[in-house]
Write an enzyme that holds these catalytic residues in place. Structure first.
Site, PDB file in Angstrom:
ATOM      1  N   LYS A 131       0.900  -1.255  -0.054  1.00  0.00           N
ATOM      2  CA  LYS A 131       0.114  -0.044   0.064  1.00  0.00           C
ATOM      3  C   LYS A 131       0.858   1.273  -0.043  1.00  0.00           C
ATOM      4  CE  LYS A 131      -3.928   2.417   0.115  1.00  0.00           C
ATOM      5  NZ  LYS A 131      -3.879   3.535   1.011  1.00  0.00           N
ATOM      6  N   GLU A 174       0.795   6.866  -6.478  1.00  0.00           N
ATOM      7  CA  GLU A 174      -0.355   8.110  -6.387  1.00  0.00           C
ATOM      8  C   GLU A 174       0.228   9.343  -6.512  1.00  0.00           C
ATOM      9  OE1 GLU A 174      -3.580   6.799  -3.724  1.00  0.00           O
ATOM     10  OE2 GLU A 174      -2.909   8.568  -2.663  1.00  0.00           O
TER      11      GLU A 174
HETATM   12  O1  LIG Z   1      -4.273   5.914   1.159  1.00  0.00           O
HETATM   13  C1  LIG Z   1      -4.832   6.822   0.729  1.00  0.00           C
HETATM   14  C2  LIG Z   1      -5.157   6.902  -0.824  1.00  0.00           C
HETATM   15  O2  LIG Z   1      -4.518   5.685  -1.324  1.00  0.00           O
HETATM   16  C3  LIG Z   1      -5.126   7.966   1.610  1.00  0.00           C
HETATM   17  O3  LIG Z   1      -6.160   8.716   1.221  1.00  0.00           O
HETATM   18  C4  LIG Z   1      -4.002   8.639   1.892  1.00  0.00           C
HETATM   19  O4  LIG Z   1      -4.383   9.719   2.874  1.00  0.00           O
HETATM   20  C5  LIG Z   1      -3.087   9.326   0.729  1.00  0.00           C
HETATM   21  O5  LIG Z   1      -1.871   9.771   1.354  1.00  0.00           O
HETATM   22  P1  LIG Z   1      -1.589  11.191   1.594  1.00  0.00           P
HETATM   23  O6  LIG Z   1      -2.418  11.653   2.692  1.00  0.00           O
HETATM   24  O7  LIG Z   1      -0.170  11.351   1.880  1.00  0.00           O
HETATM   25  O8  LIG Z   1      -1.967  12.191   0.115  1.00  0.00           O
END
Ligand SMILES: O=C(CO)[C@H](O)[C@H](O)COP(=O)(O)O
Length: 297
Positions: free
Chosen positions: A168, A175
């Site tokens: 993850k 992401e």
């Molecule tokens: O796990 C997630 C999405 O996949 C969460 O929305 C997470 O908070 C995203 O990471 P960040 O807050 O650092 O942008």
């Protein structure tokens, strides 16, 4: 065959997961400190409501809240029970917790959950770590939560405890990079409005057929539908740690992560009202070349 689980944490994610599980006829007893959403008044009541061997899925914010809940559960659960950590814990912490709980015969599975608030209807992408026996026991729960379609396209048993949250973490690093790439493309299009007069329409048109189509692009277009110049938002971007952990792992394993690092640092830059580093660059150009600078207002 698990048909009744406990779910701790009924926020944006946990509440929707409870609903999705119930839609698949998995009985869920939920606990949250907010009585208006909770099914039971205390964590002890949740544990008492479950059939043995118990399964308790923890879905609370990473860090101290998760630590506190799992520690309390450790004192309430018994041999044969399983804790599933569905938040964004660090994988090393999963390994440590699993070892502690194992001393009392309590199982532990870490499960990265992706899908955000859309998961209720679309299903959640799941990446889990744990023993084959524990994962096998939990399959009905995973099947209820994951998207419809082939299991292997929305679920993986990635390895032993820790593998789920490591997977993850990498997912979240990707992401960061993807979001940053769309964002930079958006900015460049918007900077050239004399040439590309329809920025919103251009990104919309990328949604089908193109190499860069994706769900994140769909969400980008949705954000532009709601606020075409993104003028209602400040340019301040938070992070909750997963990007930092990803970079740490890149350093530890000598894996170059230039895109993910740049995306993380762009978020840090977004929070600066003024940049000491760029003031230093301006000062140095002036020192060595007498180049023009702008005086602070
Ligand atoms: O796990 C997630 C999405 O996949 C969460 O929305 C997470 O908070 C995203 O990471 P960040 O807050 O650092 O942008």
């Amino acid at each position: 065959m698990v048909s009744h689980i406990g779910l701790v944490g009924l926020g944006k994610m946990g509440n929707n997961m409870r609903e999705r599980l119930r839609r698949s006829s998995i009985e869920v007893t939920g606990f949250d400190p907010r009585p208006e959403v909770s099914d039971v008044p205390t964590l002890a009541d949740l544990v008492a409501a479950l059939p043995a061997p118990r399964v308790v899925w923890v879905m609370v914010p990473a860090g101290e809240p998760t630590r506190g809940v799992i520690q309390e559960l450790g004192g309430l659960l018994s041999e044969g029970d399983i804790v599933v950590e569905g938040g964004n814990s660090h994988y090393v912490e999963d390994q440590e917790r699993a070892a502690e709980l194992a001393q009392r015969g309590i199982g532990y599975v870490d499960c990265g959950v992706s899908g955000g608030v859309w998961g209720l209807d679309n299903g959640y992408g799941l990446m889990c770590g744990g023993s084959a026996a524990h994962v096998e026991t939990l399959l009905p729960v995973f099947d209820a939560l994951r998207p419809e379609g082939p299991r292997e396209e929305g679920f993986v048993h990635a390895g032993p405890v820790g593998a789920g949250h490591f997977a993850k973490m990498v997912h979240n690093g990707i992401e960061y990079g993807l979001m940053q790439a769309y964002a930079e493309g958006y900015e460049l299009l918007a900077a050239k409005k004399d040439v590309v007069t329809d920025v919103h329409g251009t990104m919309k048109a990328w949604q089908r057929g193109t190499v860069v189509r994706s769900w994140l692009l769909d969400l980008m277009v949705r954000a532009l539908d709601e606020d075409p110049d993104l003028s209602e938002l400040d340019d301040w971007v938070d992070d909750s740690g997963e990007g930092r952990w990803t970079i740490d792992e890149g350093v530890d394993n000598a894996v170059p992560l230039p895109v993910i690092s740049a995306a993380l640092f762009a978020r840090f830059a977004s929070r600066q009202e003024s940049s000491p580093a760029m003031r230093a660059v301006a000062a140095l150009r002036q020192q060595f070349g007498g180049h023009a600078v702008k005086k602070a207002e």
